[in-house]
Motif scaffolding. Sequence first.
Motif, PDB file in Angstrom:
ATOM      1  N   ARG A  44      94.109  97.060 -25.049  1.00  0.00           N
ATOM      2  CA  ARG A  44      95.072  97.902 -24.339  1.00  0.00           C
ATOM      3  C   ARG A  44      96.447  97.241 -24.307  1.00  0.00           C
ATOM      4  N   THR A  45      97.506  98.061 -24.322  1.00  0.00           N
ATOM      5  CA  THR A  45      98.850  97.516 -24.229  1.00  0.00           C
ATOM      6  C   THR A  45      99.838  98.593 -23.770  1.00  0.00           C
ATOM      7  N   PHE A  46     101.126  98.260 -23.847  1.00  0.00           N
ATOM      8  CA  PHE A  46     102.210  99.194 -23.489  1.00  0.00           C
ATOM      9  C   PHE A  46     103.034  99.500 -24.745  1.00  0.00           C
ATOM     10  N   ASN A  47     103.732 100.638 -24.747  1.00  0.00           N
ATOM     11  CA  ASN A  47     104.537 100.980 -25.930  1.00  0.00           C
ATOM     12  C   ASN A  47     105.952 100.393 -25.841  1.00  0.00           C
ATOM     13  N   THR A  52     103.710  96.523 -28.797  1.00  0.00           N
ATOM     14  CA  THR A  52     103.148  97.792 -29.247  1.00  0.00           C
ATOM     15  C   THR A  52     101.787  97.593 -29.918  1.00  0.00           C
ATOM     16  N   ILE A  53     101.137  98.712 -30.198  1.00  0.00           N
ATOM     17  CA  ILE A  53      99.890  98.682 -30.970  1.00  0.00           C
ATOM     18  C   ILE A  53     100.095  97.886 -32.252  1.00  0.00           C
ATOM     19  N   ASP A  54     101.205  98.134 -32.938  1.00  0.00           N
ATOM     20  CA  ASP A  54     101.446  97.477 -34.227  1.00  0.00           C
ATOM     21  C   ASP A  54     101.547  95.961 -34.086  1.00  0.00           C
ATOM     22  N   VAL A  55     102.052  95.487 -32.948  1.00  0.00           N
ATOM     23  CA  VAL A  55     102.120  94.039 -32.701  1.00  0.00           C
ATOM     24  C   VAL A  55     100.705  93.475 -32.528  1.00  0.00           C
ATOM     25  N   LEU A  56      99.903  94.130 -31.697  1.00  0.00           N
ATOM     26  CA  LEU A  56      98.535  93.649 -31.462  1.00  0.00           C
ATOM     27  C   LEU A  56      97.677  93.743 -32.720  1.00  0.00           C
ATOM     28  N   LYS A  76      95.941 111.027 -19.971  1.00  0.00           N
ATOM     29  CA  LYS A  76      96.082 109.604 -19.627  1.00  0.00           C
ATOM     30  C   LYS A  76      97.441 109.037 -20.051  1.00  0.00           C
ATOM     31  N   LYS A  77      98.216 109.846 -20.810  1.00  0.00           N
ATOM     32  CA  LYS A  77      99.541 109.414 -21.294  1.00  0.00           C
ATOM     33  C   LYS A  77      99.410 108.176 -22.181  1.00  0.00           C
ATOM     34  N   LEU A  98     100.051 102.506 -23.439  1.00  0.00           N
ATOM     35  CA  LEU A  98     100.520 103.421 -22.402  1.00  0.00           C
ATOM     36  C   LEU A  98     101.941 103.868 -22.743  1.00  0.00           C
ATOM     37  N   LEU A  99     102.190 105.183 -22.665  1.00  0.00           N
ATOM     38  CA  LEU A  99     103.504 105.748 -22.974  1.00  0.00           C
ATOM     39  C   LEU A  99     104.386 105.684 -21.724  1.00  0.00           C
TER      40      LEU A  99
END
Length: 266
Positions: A44-47, A52-56, A76-77, A98-99
């Motif tokens: 899980r992470t934040f945008n 970001t997803i791409d970083v993880l 859930k945004k 999370l957006l």
Amino acid sequence: MAQLGSLFDEMWKDYLKLNPQAQKIVDLLEAEGEKVINDHIALRTFNLPEVTIDVLAQPFLKLGYEYKGDYHFEEKKLYAKHYEHSDPMKPKVFISELLLEKFSDEFQKTIKEKVSSVPASTYADDFLVVKGRPWDLSSSEYNKLKEESDYGAWVAALGYRPNHFTIFINALTKLNEIRELNQFLKDKGIELNSSGGEIKGSKDVYLEQSSTLANNVEVEFTDKTMTIPSCYFEFAKRYPLADGTLYQGFVAKSADKIFESTNKGQ
């Protein structure tokens, strides 16, 4: 650079610290003669640009994983992507974010301040996904975040680590039907997530899922220690597509309810 085996070993060790019940479940299944294979790991992470997803996803991409699909969770945004390795025995990796723009200014400000308080080198570490929370957080900040998003409060409090591992039901021999596995677990005193029903999905969407409720752990905040929901164990049964190959993706509607395994008081 991380080695795939060592990265997953460290993720499993970190996960067990927060959810020791997972090892108990593995032991129960192995005592029945079952071989436990991991279907996927979720992060899980934040945008925000730093995380970001791409970083993880970077350490996994370096180790042979490829992007395979994305998912939207309006309620859930959240937005998510999943990745697969060319070796089908390697677990899939599911990363959601999370957006933040869909939340209050105060919520966004708190998260942005936390993320920006950490040196950039922390986020560049291939082992970021087992580093836990890299920023300070007070119990009042946690509670305030939780009013708007259980998911956001979870990431803020627990940071970067596996949210769940997943048993691939198809690889089991005796308990390779989700209803049988669920009953076996309940008979052993394991509590399951009943949000939306114990079984999420169906053969019609090529995927059935269930999960335990998150284990509660003591977390140190800057002002005090609190007990909060941590990680859970998921179970997935996959069905063949028309061409005979097993469906490898995820079903947003089902995952929406699986996310609630970490909701306090679910």
